[in-house]
Design a protein around this motif. Structure first.
Motif, mmCIF file in Angstrom:
data_model
loop_
_atom_site.group_PDB
_atom_site.id
_atom_site.type_symbol
_atom_site.label_atom_id
_atom_site.label_comp_id
_atom_site.label_asym_id
_atom_site.label_seq_id
_atom_site.Cartn_x
_atom_site.Cartn_y
_atom_site.Cartn_z
ATOM 1 N N GLU A 47 -10.440 0.196 6.247
ATOM 2 C CA GLU A 47 -9.097 -0.289 5.952
ATOM 3 C C GLU A 47 -9.059 -1.049 4.627
ATOM 4 O O GLU A 47 -8.085 -0.964 3.863
ATOM 5 C CB GLU A 47 -8.600 -1.184 7.089
ATOM 6 C CG GLU A 47 -8.267 -0.412 8.367
ATOM 7 C CD GLU A 47 -7.127 0.564 8.156
ATOM 8 O OE1 GLU A 47 -5.960 0.128 8.159
ATOM 9 O OE2 GLU A 47 -7.393 1.774 7.971
ATOM 10 N N SER A 60 -12.371 5.059 -3.472
ATOM 11 C CA SER A 60 -12.994 6.251 -2.897
ATOM 12 C C SER A 60 -14.404 5.944 -2.404
ATOM 13 O O SER A 60 -15.078 5.047 -2.928
ATOM 14 C CB SER A 60 -13.058 7.367 -3.943
ATOM 15 O OG SER A 60 -11.765 7.822 -4.274
ATOM 16 N N ARG A 88 -2.724 12.438 2.053
ATOM 17 C CA ARG A 88 -2.142 11.210 2.596
ATOM 18 C C ARG A 88 -1.053 11.516 3.626
ATOM 19 O O ARG A 88 -0.936 10.834 4.645
ATOM 20 C CB ARG A 88 -1.575 10.357 1.457
ATOM 21 C CG ARG A 88 -1.170 8.959 1.900
ATOM 22 C CD ARG A 88 -0.847 8.062 0.711
ATOM 23 N NE ARG A 88 -0.554 6.705 1.156
ATOM 24 C CZ ARG A 88 -1.459 5.785 1.387
ATOM 25 N NH1 ARG A 88 -2.738 6.074 1.220
ATOM 26 N NH2 ARG A 88 -1.119 4.565 1.779
ATOM 27 N N ARG A 147 -9.002 1.502 1.886
ATOM 28 C CA ARG A 147 -7.676 2.113 1.782
ATOM 29 C C ARG A 147 -6.696 1.195 1.054
ATOM 30 O O ARG A 147 -5.917 1.641 0.212
ATOM 31 C CB ARG A 147 -7.148 2.452 3.184
ATOM 32 C CG ARG A 147 -7.806 3.667 3.804
ATOM 33 C CD ARG A 147 -7.335 3.931 5.215
ATOM 34 N NE ARG A 147 -7.924 5.170 5.734
ATOM 35 C CZ ARG A 147 -8.299 5.363 6.980
ATOM 36 N NH1 ARG A 147 -8.161 4.385 7.874
ATOM 37 N NH2 ARG A 147 -8.825 6.511 7.362
ATOM 38 N N ARG A 148 -6.732 -0.081 1.365
ATOM 39 C CA ARG A 148 -5.823 -1.021 0.700
ATOM 40 C C ARG A 148 -6.088 -1.077 -0.801
ATOM 41 O O ARG A 148 -5.153 -1.204 -1.595
ATOM 42 C CB ARG A 148 -5.961 -2.420 1.300
ATOM 43 C CG ARG A 148 -5.414 -2.571 2.697
ATOM 44 C CD ARG A 148 -5.257 -4.037 3.068
ATOM 45 N NE ARG A 148 -6.507 -4.780 2.994
ATOM 46 C CZ ARG A 148 -7.383 -4.884 3.986
ATOM 47 N NH1 ARG A 148 -7.154 -4.245 5.142
ATOM 48 N NH2 ARG A 148 -8.494 -5.580 3.852
ATOM 49 N N LEU A 163 -8.971 9.741 0.003
ATOM 50 C CA LEU A 163 -9.906 8.851 -0.683
ATOM 51 C C LEU A 163 -11.360 9.173 -0.369
ATOM 52 O O LEU A 163 -12.259 8.831 -1.148
ATOM 53 C CB LEU A 163 -9.647 7.392 -0.285
ATOM 54 C CG LEU A 163 -8.443 6.693 -0.889
ATOM 55 C CD1 LEU A 163 -8.269 5.327 -0.229
ATOM 56 C CD2 LEU A 163 -8.588 6.539 -2.401
ATOM 57 N N ASP A 223 -8.332 11.794 5.053
ATOM 58 C CA ASP A 223 -7.997 10.805 4.028
ATOM 59 C C ASP A 223 -8.404 11.300 2.639
ATOM 60 O O ASP A 223 -9.576 11.620 2.409
ATOM 61 C CB ASP A 223 -8.713 9.487 4.333
ATOM 62 C CG ASP A 223 -8.127 8.310 3.572
ATOM 63 O OD1 ASP A 223 -7.893 8.451 2.356
ATOM 64 O OD2 ASP A 223 -7.902 7.259 4.197
#
Length: 345
Positions: A116, A124, A28, A119-120, A149, A147
Protein backbone atom coordinates in the motif's frame (compact mmCIF):
# COMPACT_ATOMS: atom_id res chain seq x y z
CA UNK A 1 34.74 -12.09 -11.86
CA UNK A 2 32.02 -9.99 -13.47
CA UNK A 3 30.98 -10.80 -17.03
CA UNK A 4 29.15 -8.19 -19.07
CA UNK A 5 26.48 -8.52 -21.71
CA UNK A 6 28.18 -5.93 -23.94
CA UNK A 7 25.65 -4.68 -26.45
CA UNK A 8 23.08 -2.54 -24.65
CA UNK A 9 20.88 -2.09 -27.69
CA UNK A 10 21.05 -5.79 -28.40
CA UNK A 11 19.88 -6.50 -24.85
CA UNK A 12 16.84 -4.31 -25.41
CA UNK A 13 15.99 -6.13 -28.62
CA UNK A 14 16.58 -9.58 -27.14
CA UNK A 15 14.56 -8.87 -24.02
CA UNK A 16 11.65 -7.56 -26.04
CA UNK A 17 11.83 -10.46 -28.48
CA UNK A 18 11.83 -12.96 -25.66
CA UNK A 19 8.55 -11.60 -24.39
CA UNK A 20 9.83 -9.99 -21.21
CA UNK A 21 7.45 -7.38 -19.82
CA UNK A 22 9.06 -3.98 -20.27
CA UNK A 23 6.33 -1.56 -19.24
CA UNK A 24 2.58 -1.13 -19.02
CA UNK A 25 1.90 -4.49 -17.39
CA UNK A 26 -1.30 -4.62 -15.41
CA UNK A 27 -4.08 -2.07 -15.47
CA UNK A 28 -5.23 0.38 -12.82
CA UNK A 29 -8.82 0.06 -14.02
CA UNK A 30 -8.53 -3.72 -13.65
CA UNK A 31 -7.15 -3.45 -10.12
CA UNK A 32 -9.71 -0.89 -8.96
CA UNK A 33 -12.55 -2.54 -10.88
CA UNK A 34 -12.11 -5.90 -9.17
CA UNK A 35 -11.17 -4.87 -5.62
CA UNK A 36 -12.50 -2.12 -3.38
CA UNK A 37 -10.00 -0.16 -1.25
CA UNK A 38 -10.94 -2.11 1.88
CA UNK A 39 -10.23 -5.37 0.03
CA UNK A 40 -6.76 -4.16 -0.93
CA UNK A 41 -6.05 -3.08 2.64
CA UNK A 42 -4.48 -5.65 4.95
CA UNK A 43 -5.68 -7.47 8.01
CA UNK A 44 -3.78 -8.74 11.07
CA UNK A 45 -4.47 -12.31 9.99
CA UNK A 46 -2.18 -11.84 6.99
CA UNK A 47 0.79 -11.20 9.24
CA UNK A 48 0.57 -14.66 10.79
CA UNK A 49 3.44 -16.98 9.93
CA UNK A 50 2.77 -20.53 11.07
CA UNK A 51 5.37 -22.47 13.04
CA UNK A 52 7.39 -24.93 10.98
CA UNK A 53 5.81 -28.37 11.11
CA UNK A 54 2.74 -27.15 12.99
CA UNK A 55 1.08 -29.32 10.34
CA UNK A 56 2.58 -32.00 8.10
CA UNK A 57 4.58 -30.49 5.22
CA UNK A 58 2.54 -29.65 2.14
CA UNK A 59 4.23 -31.52 -0.69
CA UNK A 60 1.27 -31.38 -3.08
CA UNK A 61 1.72 -30.02 -6.62
CA UNK A 62 -0.47 -27.38 -8.26
CA UNK A 63 -3.62 -28.36 -10.12
CA UNK A 64 -1.69 -28.02 -13.37
CA UNK A 65 1.94 -29.04 -13.33
CA UNK A 66 3.01 -28.00 -16.82
CA UNK A 67 2.63 -24.39 -17.98
CA UNK A 68 0.85 -23.79 -21.25
CA UNK A 69 3.04 -20.82 -22.19
CA UNK A 70 6.42 -21.76 -23.66
CA UNK A 71 9.15 -19.17 -23.25
CA UNK A 72 12.00 -18.35 -25.61
CA UNK A 73 15.42 -19.62 -24.50
CA UNK A 74 17.41 -16.97 -22.66
CA UNK A 75 20.21 -15.52 -24.83
CA UNK A 76 23.79 -16.35 -23.85
CA UNK A 77 24.54 -12.84 -22.59
CA UNK A 78 21.87 -13.07 -19.90
CA UNK A 79 22.61 -16.62 -18.67
CA UNK A 80 24.65 -15.65 -15.62
CA UNK A 81 23.35 -14.65 -12.21
CA UNK A 82 22.41 -11.00 -12.73
CA UNK A 83 23.47 -8.80 -9.81
CA UNK A 84 22.87 -5.36 -11.29
CA UNK A 85 22.57 -3.56 -14.63
CA UNK A 86 25.12 -1.08 -15.92
CA UNK A 87 22.62 1.55 -17.00
CA UNK A 88 23.31 3.59 -20.10
CA UNK A 89 24.22 7.14 -19.15
CA UNK A 90 24.46 6.28 -15.46
CA UNK A 91 20.85 7.29 -14.84
CA UNK A 92 19.73 7.17 -11.20
CA UNK A 93 17.44 4.20 -11.59
CA UNK A 94 17.10 0.99 -9.55
CA UNK A 95 14.88 -2.06 -9.12
CA UNK A 96 13.31 -2.68 -5.72
CA UNK A 97 12.50 -6.37 -5.26
CA UNK A 98 10.62 -8.37 -2.63
CA UNK A 99 10.72 -12.13 -2.13
CA UNK A 100 7.51 -13.94 -1.20
CA UNK A 101 8.99 -17.22 0.07
CA UNK A 102 7.13 -20.20 1.47
CA UNK A 103 8.59 -23.63 2.15
CA UNK A 104 6.60 -26.85 2.31
CA UNK A 105 6.86 -26.96 6.11
CA UNK A 106 4.89 -23.80 6.96
CA UNK A 107 2.85 -20.90 5.63
CA UNK A 108 4.12 -17.34 5.52
CA UNK A 109 2.22 -14.05 5.43
CA UNK A 110 1.85 -10.86 3.42
CA UNK A 111 2.90 -7.35 4.40
CA UNK A 112 0.10 -5.32 2.83
CA UNK A 113 1.40 -2.11 4.37
CA UNK A 114 4.51 -2.37 2.16
CA UNK A 115 2.41 -2.77 -0.97
CA UNK A 116 0.00 0.00 0.00
CA UNK A 117 2.91 2.38 0.66
CA UNK A 118 4.37 1.67 -2.78
CA UNK A 119 0.98 2.31 -4.35
CA UNK A 120 0.60 5.64 -2.57
CA UNK A 121 4.04 6.71 -3.74
CA UNK A 122 3.65 5.34 -7.27
CA UNK A 123 6.80 3.23 -6.81
CA UNK A 124 7.36 0.21 -9.06
CA UNK A 125 8.67 -3.08 -7.69
CA UNK A 126 9.17 -6.72 -8.61
CA UNK A 127 7.83 -9.49 -6.35
CA UNK A 128 9.53 -12.87 -6.64
CA UNK A 129 6.82 -15.25 -5.49
CA UNK A 130 7.03 -18.92 -4.61
CA UNK A 131 4.44 -21.08 -6.32
CA UNK A 132 3.13 -22.47 -3.04
CA UNK A 133 2.93 -18.92 -1.67
CA UNK A 134 0.82 -17.90 -4.68
CA UNK A 135 -1.49 -20.85 -4.09
CA UNK A 136 -1.77 -19.91 -0.39
CA UNK A 137 -2.44 -16.24 -1.23
CA UNK A 138 -4.48 -16.25 -4.45
CA UNK A 139 -6.21 -12.87 -3.93
CA UNK A 140 -2.96 -11.08 -3.15
CA UNK A 141 -1.24 -12.72 -6.10
CA UNK A 142 -3.96 -11.61 -8.49
CA UNK A 143 -3.86 -8.08 -7.07
CA UNK A 144 -0.12 -7.86 -7.66
CA UNK A 145 -0.65 -9.32 -11.12
CA UNK A 146 -3.28 -6.70 -11.96
CA UNK A 147 -1.36 -3.70 -10.60
CA UNK A 148 0.51 -1.75 -13.32
CA UNK A 149 3.22 -0.76 -10.83
CA UNK A 150 4.31 -4.31 -10.13
CA UNK A 151 5.89 -7.33 -11.78
CA UNK A 152 5.76 -10.93 -10.56
CA UNK A 153 8.79 -13.20 -10.85
CA UNK A 154 9.34 -16.90 -10.14
CA UNK A 155 10.96 -17.92 -6.83
CA UNK A 156 10.51 -21.72 -7.17
CA UNK A 157 7.66 -23.82 -5.79
CA UNK A 158 8.83 -24.41 -2.19
CA UNK A 159 12.11 -22.45 -1.95
CA UNK A 160 14.32 -25.30 -3.16
CA UNK A 161 18.10 -24.93 -3.08
CA UNK A 162 18.85 -25.32 -6.79
CA UNK A 163 22.49 -26.03 -6.07
CA UNK A 164 21.26 -29.41 -4.76
CA UNK A 165 18.37 -30.35 -7.07
CA UNK A 166 18.72 -32.56 -10.12
CA UNK A 167 17.25 -31.58 -13.48
CA UNK A 168 13.82 -33.13 -12.85
CA UNK A 169 13.54 -31.51 -9.42
CA UNK A 170 14.63 -28.15 -10.79
CA UNK A 171 12.09 -28.30 -13.60
CA UNK A 172 9.29 -29.19 -11.18
CA UNK A 173 10.15 -26.33 -8.82
CA UNK A 174 10.21 -23.84 -11.68
CA UNK A 175 7.49 -25.07 -14.00
CA UNK A 176 4.95 -25.78 -11.24
CA UNK A 177 5.33 -22.14 -10.24
CA UNK A 178 4.88 -20.95 -13.82
CA UNK A 179 1.75 -23.11 -14.07
CA UNK A 180 0.35 -21.75 -10.78
CA UNK A 181 0.76 -18.22 -12.13
CA UNK A 182 -1.20 -19.20 -15.25
CA UNK A 183 -4.00 -20.74 -13.17
CA UNK A 184 -4.41 -17.52 -11.19
CA UNK A 185 -4.20 -15.41 -14.33
CA UNK A 186 -7.05 -17.48 -15.77
CA UNK A 187 -9.10 -16.78 -12.65
CA UNK A 188 -8.26 -13.09 -12.96
CA UNK A 189 -9.37 -13.14 -16.62
CA UNK A 190 -12.67 -14.80 -15.65
CA UNK A 191 -13.40 -12.07 -13.10
CA UNK A 192 -12.41 -9.39 -15.61
CA UNK A 193 -14.89 -10.76 -18.15
CA UNK A 194 -17.67 -10.68 -15.58
CA UNK A 195 -16.98 -6.97 -14.95
CA UNK A 196 -16.59 -6.02 -18.60
CA UNK A 197 -12.84 -5.55 -18.17
CA UNK A 198 -11.67 -8.30 -20.50
CA UNK A 199 -9.69 -5.89 -22.69
CA UNK A 200 -7.54 -4.91 -19.70
CA UNK A 201 -6.17 -8.45 -19.45
CA UNK A 202 -4.01 -7.79 -22.51
CA UNK A 203 -1.74 -5.76 -20.21
CA UNK A 204 -1.24 -8.66 -17.77
CA UNK A 205 1.76 -10.83 -18.79
CA UNK A 206 0.86 -14.35 -19.88
CA UNK A 207 3.72 -15.79 -17.80
CA UNK A 208 6.45 -14.75 -15.41
CA UNK A 209 9.65 -13.73 -17.18
CA UNK A 210 12.34 -13.57 -14.48
CA UNK A 211 13.58 -15.94 -11.77
CA UNK A 212 15.25 -15.56 -8.37
CA UNK A 213 17.35 -18.30 -6.79
CA UNK A 214 16.25 -19.39 -3.30
CA UNK A 215 19.17 -18.84 -0.92
CA UNK A 216 20.90 -17.23 -3.90
CA UNK A 217 22.36 -20.70 -4.63
CA UNK A 218 22.98 -22.47 -7.90
CA UNK A 219 25.15 -25.16 -9.45
CA UNK A 220 26.88 -24.54 -12.80
CA UNK A 221 24.20 -26.51 -14.64
CA UNK A 222 21.37 -24.58 -12.96
CA UNK A 223 21.83 -21.57 -15.22
CA UNK A 224 21.55 -23.64 -18.40
CA UNK A 225 18.42 -25.37 -17.08
CA UNK A 226 16.76 -22.05 -16.28
CA UNK A 227 17.87 -20.53 -19.57
CA UNK A 228 16.22 -23.40 -21.43
CA UNK A 229 12.99 -22.59 -19.58
CA UNK A 230 13.25 -18.95 -20.69
CA UNK A 231 13.99 -17.39 -17.31
CA UNK A 232 16.94 -15.04 -16.65
CA UNK A 233 18.27 -15.40 -13.10
CA UNK A 234 18.05 -12.14 -11.14
CA UNK A 235 19.84 -11.69 -7.84
CA UNK A 236 20.81 -8.39 -6.14
CA UNK A 237 23.72 -6.16 -5.24
CA UNK A 238 22.13 -4.42 -2.23
CA UNK A 239 20.67 -6.10 0.88
CA UNK A 240 17.84 -3.82 1.95
CA UNK A 241 17.21 -5.44 5.33
CA UNK A 242 20.73 -6.13 6.54
CA UNK A 243 23.06 -4.77 9.19
CA UNK A 244 22.74 -3.59 12.76
CA UNK A 245 21.27 -0.48 14.32
CA UNK A 246 17.89 1.17 14.14
CA UNK A 247 15.40 0.88 11.28
CA UNK A 248 16.58 4.26 10.03
CA UNK A 249 20.20 3.13 10.21
CA UNK A 250 19.43 0.05 8.12
CA UNK A 251 17.41 2.01 5.56
CA UNK A 252 19.99 4.75 5.12
CA UNK A 253 22.85 2.27 4.93
CA UNK A 254 21.06 0.42 2.11
CA UNK A 255 20.25 3.71 0.37
CA UNK A 256 23.93 4.63 0.53
CA UNK A 257 24.91 1.38 -1.22
CA UNK A 258 22.63 1.94 -4.23
CA UNK A 259 24.32 2.57 -7.59
CA UNK A 260 22.75 3.20 -11.00
CA UNK A 261 21.20 -0.11 -12.03
CA UNK A 262 21.16 -1.63 -8.54
CA UNK A 263 18.82 -4.46 -7.59
CA UNK A 264 17.71 -4.34 -3.95
CA UNK A 265 16.62 -7.44 -2.00
CA UNK A 266 13.81 -7.24 0.56
CA UNK A 267 10.90 -9.49 1.63
CA UNK A 268 7.15 -8.94 1.87
CA UNK A 269 6.09 -12.29 3.39
CA UNK A 270 6.02 -11.11 7.05
CA UNK A 271 9.12 -13.14 7.93
CA UNK A 272 12.02 -10.65 8.28
CA UNK A 273 11.30 -8.13 11.00
CA UNK A 274 11.06 -4.41 10.37
CA UNK A 275 10.95 -4.52 6.56
CA UNK A 276 7.64 -2.65 6.62
CA UNK A 277 9.39 0.09 8.63
CA UNK A 278 12.56 0.13 6.52
CA UNK A 279 10.79 0.53 3.18
CA UNK A 280 9.27 4.00 3.74
CA UNK A 281 12.56 5.45 5.00
CA UNK A 282 14.54 3.81 2.19
CA UNK A 283 12.14 4.84 -0.57
CA UNK A 284 11.62 8.40 0.66
CA UNK A 285 15.38 8.94 0.98
CA UNK A 286 16.06 7.76 -2.55
CA UNK A 287 13.18 9.79 -3.97
CA UNK A 288 14.61 12.82 -2.17
CA UNK A 289 17.95 12.14 -3.85
CA UNK A 290 16.31 11.96 -7.27
CA UNK A 291 16.25 8.21 -7.86
CA UNK A 292 13.63 6.42 -9.98
CA UNK A 293 12.22 2.94 -9.33
CA UNK A 294 11.50 0.45 -12.15
CA UNK A 295 10.71 -3.25 -12.41
CA UNK A 296 13.49 -5.75 -13.01
CA UNK A 297 12.39 -6.39 -16.58
CA UNK A 298 12.40 -2.67 -17.31
CA UNK A 299 15.88 -2.41 -15.79
CA UNK A 300 17.18 -5.26 -17.97
CA UNK A 301 16.27 -3.21 -21.04
CA UNK A 302 18.19 -0.15 -19.86
CA UNK A 303 21.78 -1.34 -20.14
CA UNK A 304 24.34 -4.10 -19.66
CA UNK A 305 23.61 -6.91 -17.23
CA UNK A 306 26.47 -7.60 -14.80
CA UNK A 307 26.56 -11.30 -14.01
CA UNK A 308 28.46 -13.87 -11.98
CA UNK A 309 28.44 -17.65 -12.33
CA UNK A 310 27.68 -18.45 -8.68
CA UNK A 311 25.08 -16.57 -6.66
CA UNK A 312 25.85 -15.12 -3.24
CA UNK A 313 24.56 -12.56 -0.74
CA UNK A 314 27.43 -10.08 -0.35
CA UNK A 315 30.59 -12.13 -0.95
CA UNK A 316 31.21 -15.28 -3.02
CA UNK A 317 30.55 -18.38 -0.94
CA UNK A 318 28.71 -16.65 1.90
CA UNK A 319 25.52 -18.67 1.27
CA UNK A 320 26.96 -22.18 1.08
CA UNK A 321 25.86 -22.73 4.66
CA UNK A 322 22.35 -23.31 3.34
CA UNK A 323 23.47 -26.50 1.60
CA UNK A 324 23.19 -28.29 4.96
CA UNK A 325 20.66 -28.12 7.76
CA UNK A 326 17.55 -27.61 5.61
CA UNK A 327 15.90 -30.95 4.75
CA UNK A 328 14.25 -31.66 1.45
CA UNK A 329 17.03 -29.87 -0.45
CA UNK A 330 16.03 -26.60 1.14
CA UNK A 331 12.25 -27.00 0.87
CA UNK A 332 11.79 -27.74 4.59
CA UNK A 333 12.76 -25.96 7.80
CA UNK A 334 15.16 -27.58 10.24
CA UNK A 335 13.06 -29.91 12.40
CA UNK A 336 12.39 -28.23 15.78
CA UNK A 337 13.73 -30.02 18.83
CA UNK A 338 11.29 -32.71 19.96
CA UNK A 339 9.16 -32.41 16.82
CA UNK A 340 8.47 -34.89 14.04
CA UNK A 341 8.35 -33.58 10.50
CA UNK A 342 6.27 -36.55 9.35
CA UNK A 343 3.56 -36.16 11.99
CA UNK A 344 3.64 -32.40 12.40
CA UNK A 345 4.01 -32.88 16.15
Amino acid sequence: MMMLCRAAVAVLVVVAAAGYALAGQGSRSLLEGLWAPDQLAGSPAELVVTRPYSKPPDLSPPERQTPEVSRVTVPAGLRGVIRRVRVRGGDKVLALTFDLCERASNRTGYRTEIVEFLRRKGVSATFFAGGKWMRSHPERTMQLMADPLFELGNHSWTHANLALTDEAETRAQVLWTQAQYELLREELASRARERGLEADMAAVPASMSVFRLPYGRNAPETLDRLAAMGLPVVQWDVLGEGGAGSVRDMALRAAGEVRPGSIVLMHANAVPRHTQDIVPVFVDELLRRGWRFVTVSELLAMGEAETVRDGYFERPGDNRQFDTGYPGKGTLHPVPRGASAASGQ
